[in-house]
Design a protein around this motif. Sequence first.
Motif, short mmCIF file in Angstrom:
data_model
loop_
_atom_site.label_atom_id
_atom_site.label_comp_id
_atom_site.label_asym_id
_atom_site.label_seq_id
_atom_site.Cartn_x
_atom_site.Cartn_y
_atom_site.Cartn_z
N ARG A 170 -10.81 6.12 -7.08
CA ARG A 170 -10.47 7.57 -7.67
C ARG A 170 -11.64 8.26 -7.96
O ARG A 170 -11.42 9.46 -8.36
CB ARG A 170 -9.26 7.29 -8.73
N ARG A 226 -18.42 9.80 -3.14
CA ARG A 226 -16.86 9.14 -3.24
C ARG A 226 -17.42 7.57 -3.82
O ARG A 226 -18.68 7.43 -3.55
CB ARG A 226 -16.19 9.23 -2.14
N THR A 273 -9.42 0.73 -9.91
CA THR A 273 -9.16 2.22 -9.95
C THR A 273 -10.67 3.02 -9.44
O THR A 273 -10.55 4.13 -9.50
CB THR A 273 -8.76 2.84 -11.43
#
Length: 296
Positions: free
Chosen positions: A157, A193, A154
């Motif tokens: 994200r 990111r 994950t």
Amino acid sequence: GINAEYGDAIKFVSKAEVTDYVDKDQLPVSLGGNNEAAATNVMENDLTGGIDKKQVTFNASSSNPSLTAGKSVTDKMGILQISPADTLTFSVVQSNSESLPQCIRMTNIKDIQVAYKVKTTAPEHYRVKPTVGIIEPGQTVEVSVQLTPGSAVTASRDRFLVQSTLITSALKSDVSEFWRTVEPGKVSEHRLRCKVTMNGSPIEDKVEMLNSTLHSMPTAAGGEDRLTAIENRLKTIQDSVEKTQKQVRTILTIIQLFLIVIMIYISYLLYQEYSLLSESTSSSDPSAPPLTRPEL
């Protein structure tokens, strides 16, 4: 020559094939990657100058070349030069393993001290050291970032936020306390990111491939029929249990009523016994008024 014992552990690849084994963000530009800061291949850059030394040199400012990846960029207020520019790339061997440490490199391009702070949207997924600090003019600071085990799937994200502000006067407290007094309009922000690769490929591709494989696996012959039979059998057992419970509740109710009837009958017998005892006592005492037996 190469010892036969280690021959199988070495694989020779061409420049076109190297990206199959090394992520482009970790690979120098000279070999087809995106990393302009990590390394310079002296042999390839200087072939025309007659230099034949097979040497790779790393930037002197980076003690660990694996920590430096991607291009750098200046933040919005022109306070820091930040690398990587937009993406932190973590490399893992398995989806539940810990990543190699990466870093955020910040260079103070001002002529006064700068305070910085590093935040993340998922602090439980990362080990970040240090999260706050001061950078002297012209100094470069590295913040180590490591992905914790079990967070790789994950991580794409997640986001990191690098904040910086100028220190215009002497600090009266530590840098953490100083940040609480900084006005929002004087804070420069830069967002990063997150990306995770597993064995050279984005982990999302690996997960998608695994899911596709699982969905495309044929069901064993007769498997669905057996599952249906098991479900029907379980339903039959459940109905039987519910019916038995209902019968037990009915029997308990009957037993309770039967006990109530017995208690009433016993009370009646005791009352009759008491009445007879009272009559015999009255007959033995002439002065006592006669007792009448109650009618039932």
